[in-house]
Design an enzyme around this catalytic site. Sequence first.
Site, PDB file in Angstrom:
ATOM      1  N   LYS A 116     -15.281   1.764 -19.226  1.00 39.50           N
ATOM      2  CA  LYS A 116     -15.010   0.694 -18.274  1.00 39.50           C
ATOM      3  C   LYS A 116     -16.036  -0.426 -18.432  1.00 39.50           C
ATOM      4  O   LYS A 116     -15.709  -1.606 -18.372  1.00 39.50           O
ATOM      5  CB  LYS A 116     -15.062   1.228 -16.848  1.00 39.50           C
ATOM      6  CG  LYS A 116     -13.943   2.201 -16.485  1.00 39.50           C
ATOM      7  CD  LYS A 116     -14.036   2.557 -15.006  1.00 39.50           C
ATOM      8  CE  LYS A 116     -13.501   3.930 -14.663  1.00 39.50           C
ATOM      9  NZ  LYS A 116     -12.072   4.072 -14.604  1.00 39.50           N
ATOM     10  N   GLU A 200     -19.409  -1.558  -8.603  1.00 40.19           N
ATOM     11  CA  GLU A 200     -18.539  -2.686  -8.278  1.00 40.19           C
ATOM     12  C   GLU A 200     -18.544  -2.935  -6.796  1.00 40.19           C
ATOM     13  O   GLU A 200     -18.737  -2.012  -6.008  1.00 40.19           O
ATOM     14  CB  GLU A 200     -17.083  -2.352  -8.656  1.00 40.19           C
ATOM     15  CG  GLU A 200     -16.748  -2.606 -10.084  1.00 40.19           C
ATOM     16  CD  GLU A 200     -15.317  -2.186 -10.411  1.00 40.19           C
ATOM     17  OE1 GLU A 200     -14.505  -1.981  -9.493  1.00 40.19           O
ATOM     18  OE2 GLU A 200     -15.032  -2.056 -11.605  1.00 40.19           O
ATOM     19  N   HIS A 235      -8.433   7.421  -4.556  1.00 44.38           N
ATOM     20  CA  HIS A 235      -8.314   6.581  -5.755  1.00 44.38           C
ATOM     21  C   HIS A 235      -7.402   7.179  -6.812  1.00 44.38           C
ATOM     22  O   HIS A 235      -7.467   6.839  -7.978  1.00 44.38           O
ATOM     23  CB  HIS A 235      -9.688   6.287  -6.365  1.00 44.38           C
ATOM     24  CG  HIS A 235     -10.654   5.757  -5.373  1.00 44.38           C
ATOM     25  ND1 HIS A 235     -10.399   4.617  -4.651  1.00 44.38           N
ATOM     26  CD2 HIS A 235     -11.851   6.216  -4.941  1.00 44.38           C
ATOM     27  CE1 HIS A 235     -11.408   4.395  -3.831  1.00 44.38           C
ATOM     28  NE2 HIS A 235     -12.295   5.362  -3.977  1.00 44.38           N
ATOM     29  N   ARG A 292      -3.600   4.291 -23.764  1.00 41.68           N
ATOM     30  CA  ARG A 292      -2.721   5.448 -23.993  1.00 41.68           C
ATOM     31  C   ARG A 292      -1.474   5.293 -23.133  1.00 41.68           C
ATOM     32  O   ARG A 292      -1.348   4.319 -22.396  1.00 41.68           O
ATOM     33  CB  ARG A 292      -3.466   6.713 -23.577  1.00 41.68           C
ATOM     34  CG  ARG A 292      -4.021   6.586 -22.162  1.00 41.68           C
ATOM     35  CD  ARG A 292      -4.298   7.901 -21.528  1.00 41.68           C
ATOM     36  NE  ARG A 292      -5.073   7.804 -20.315  1.00 41.68           N
ATOM     37  CZ  ARG A 292      -4.594   7.617 -19.104  1.00 41.68           C
ATOM     38  NH1 ARG A 292      -3.296   7.424 -18.932  1.00 41.68           N
ATOM     39  NH2 ARG A 292      -5.386   7.584 -18.052  1.00 41.68           N
TER      40      ARG A 292
HETATM   41  P1  ADP Z   1      -9.514   5.625 -12.843  1.00 41.12           P
HETATM   42  O1  ADP Z   1      -9.842   5.310 -14.245  1.00 41.12           O
HETATM   43  O2  ADP Z   1     -10.205   6.846 -12.336  1.00 41.12           O
HETATM   44  O3  ADP Z   1      -8.055   5.595 -12.553  1.00 41.12           O
HETATM   45  P2  ADP Z   1      -9.812   2.910 -11.858  1.00 41.12           P
HETATM   46  O4  ADP Z   1     -10.978   2.090 -12.211  1.00 41.12           O
HETATM   47  O5  ADP Z   1      -8.529   2.645 -12.569  1.00 41.12           O
HETATM   48  O6  ADP Z   1     -10.192   4.449 -12.010  1.00 41.12           O
HETATM   49  O7  ADP Z   1      -9.565   2.796 -10.325  1.00 41.12           O
HETATM   50  C1  ADP Z   1      -8.678   3.661  -9.636  1.00 41.12           C
HETATM   51  C2  ADP Z   1      -8.382   3.114  -8.262  1.00 41.12           C
HETATM   52  O8  ADP Z   1      -9.561   2.975  -7.493  1.00 41.12           O
HETATM   53  C3  ADP Z   1      -7.775   1.729  -8.255  1.00 41.12           C
HETATM   54  O9  ADP Z   1      -6.414   1.777  -8.408  1.00 41.12           O
HETATM   55  C4  ADP Z   1      -8.147   1.212  -6.880  1.00 41.12           C
HETATM   56  O10 ADP Z   1      -7.317   1.717  -5.892  1.00 41.12           O
HETATM   57  C5  ADP Z   1      -9.489   1.838  -6.668  1.00 41.12           C
HETATM   58  N1  ADP Z   1     -10.505   0.873  -7.056  1.00 41.12           N
HETATM   59  C6  ADP Z   1     -11.060   0.723  -8.265  1.00 41.12           C
HETATM   60  N2  ADP Z   1     -11.985  -0.253  -8.229  1.00 41.12           N
HETATM   61  C7  ADP Z   1     -12.012  -0.714  -6.975  1.00 41.12           C
HETATM   62  C8  ADP Z   1     -12.779  -1.704  -6.300  1.00 41.12           C
HETATM   63  N3  ADP Z   1     -13.715  -2.398  -6.918  1.00 41.12           N
HETATM   64  N4  ADP Z   1     -12.538  -1.911  -4.998  1.00 41.12           N
HETATM   65  C9  ADP Z   1     -11.600  -1.204  -4.349  1.00 41.12           C
HETATM   66  N5  ADP Z   1     -10.864  -0.265  -4.917  1.00 41.12           N
HETATM   67  C10 ADP Z   1     -11.057  -0.008  -6.218  1.00 41.12           C
END
Ligand code: ADP
Length: 668
Positions: A116, A200, A235, A292
């Site tokens: 990331k 973040e 999440h 992927r």
């Molecule tokens: P993963 O790789 O575990 O799926 P992501 O980075 O894609 O993680 O984030 C998964 C979820 O977490 C997102 O869909 C969102 O709902 C929440 N999320 C991620 N980053 C943030 C953020 N900065 N603020 C609020 N929610 C977030």
Amino acid sequence: MFSKILIANRGEIACRVIKTARRMGIRTVAVYSEADAGARHVRLADEAVCIGPAAARESYLVIDKIIAAAKSTGAQAIHPGYGFLSENEEFAEACAANGVVFIGPPVAAISAMGLKSESKKLMEQAGVPLTPGYHGDAQDSVYLREQADRIGYPVLIKASAGGGGKGMRAVWKNEEFADALASCKREAASSFGNDHVLIEKYLQRPRHIEIQVFGDTHGNCVYLFERDCSVQRRHQKVLEEAPAPGMTAERRAAMGNAAVAAAQAVGYDGAGTVEFIVDQSGVIYFIEMKTRLQVEHPVTEMITGLDHVEWQLKVAVGLPLPLAQDQLTIRGHALEARIYAEDPDKGFLPATGRLTHLVPPAESLHVRVDTGVEQDDEITPHYDPLIAKLIVWDESRERALARMLQALADYRIVGVISNVGFLARLVACPSFASASLDTGLIEREHAFLFSGEAGNEPPREAWLLAALAELLRDQNYGATKAAASGDPHSPWHRRDGWRANGAARREIRLRAGSREQVVTAAYQGSGFLLECAGRGTPAAGWLHDDGQMRADLDGRRLGVTVVAAGEKRHVFFDGMSFIFAAIDPLYHAGAGGGAEGSLTAPMPGKVIALLAPVGVPIEKGAPLLVLEAMKMEHTLVAPAAGTVKAFCYAVGEQVTDGAELLEFEPAA
Ligand code: ADP
């Protein structure tokens, strides 16, 4: 085209890849761990190779074993599915070094997007908006805390290598930062073998909208529109849909073009997903790119009429993308629900066990079930407890929702607790029905979604149906016995209430939750008069061996399923399901389970931290111990104020389901 491919995965995704390969005339090789020897993906493949013990790090994650399996079976390419090695650049490199095609993007694209933090740096350079945060290399905990202070709380700590909602911690204030960081790093190290984190700004109630992209080796790249995956818990996506409600053509094109630009920036080919979160004012932030196939790709397949695995295979052999951007269109609306073995009322605690009765809704042009299990298969603690993905399609969102409710109502799962009832409430809840979507939806609708025990109170009809099934089962048993005996017409085989002396009445004692009731049955003609809660109802019907029951209750004919498992009776009717215990009045068990508040392992796992001090009084709710199970951390908390007398296990020790974890003495 390839003539044989290996699938380096298990469960529903392995089965789904096999399906397309078979349709395209490609032979398939499955790999499996010892725990999966009888698994559906192994049964479906043309060949299968055992690659080691149950633990994924000794089987599905061992690159050498998978490469060896490909070579020994003559597979020309490897499809990694999602999870496991799907985004592992070392694996992609090993495939190339061994002359096996990796069905996925080039190694350079995986490394650019795999972490990331790295992908963010790249996107920042490309001018894609990012969530405010820190994604640098420094990992010192004091420094990271300073960064969190600078960003401003709440913040989200994320494992750079994370996925599937794991390795993520929200922190609401400075004092909580250190503990959350330690726990996040632990989970990241054990789940992804990499404890690098980024921080973040934690946005409040954003939407999660992602763009499916596809590239080929000829420089073409298209977007296959968007998916809205805002409905999440911890999440992790629960419901996904395409297209995203409220999406305008302009925004779709803008997001699509941004996603294609992101993919092209890293020389991408194959299937990928560019994920964004969108805040309430409509501002879009890039969060990451998945290099992927995504779990939720079927909703895009349903609205575009395309098979993503077929496209992946074509791109992997060097063919151009089958369609250009202006040939792609959206038709109708699709929804996906992830059916899990878990208990929503217990914080979505994963469940394990044998699926003693499993009947999914019938598949059609409108209903698709992607699954890795069948009846009698087991959900083990070794892997993700996903039972199936249920995907529906229809002309409009409203009709797709109705389809989903119907399909969920038709799902029959006995043996492990599942989230089917929860999903049905979720689809029906006002926020979801009106498409007011954001990641806080489940919390906002809490009262509607988690009705507690009172909400699960069976209606009178359910008690009657459970009782009727008992009577019919008894009659069937009598009929079978009579047929097998030397004197089939003997009155002693009759199960219609005939008695040598006196009237026939039967009492059926049932329990649901903490409520117990007696249903009295009097034989009447070819049926019964059932009395429950002071009221009589004529009832009749027949019961099939597989649990299907036709019931006539008070002149109303109902299609019901009643499955008996031990003393439990699972009653499915009218889109609802209830569990009763049939109580044998002659059997007196000891005074109840008494497990309430006891500190036992809710599932098999490994103790990874002892948090409470021994011998020191602690408050109710204080964290006691962390158990890692099913690749997630579960913190056990004090059921009351009291003192931990001793821990029964040391950190690193494995515990079985139900094992006593510690001695706890509640305060007097
Ligand atoms: P993963 O790789 O575990 O799926 P992501 O980075 O894609 O993680 O984030 C998964 C979820 O977490 C997102 O869909 C969102 O709902 C929440 N999320 C991620 N980053 C943030 C953020 N900065 N603020 C609020 N929610 C977030």
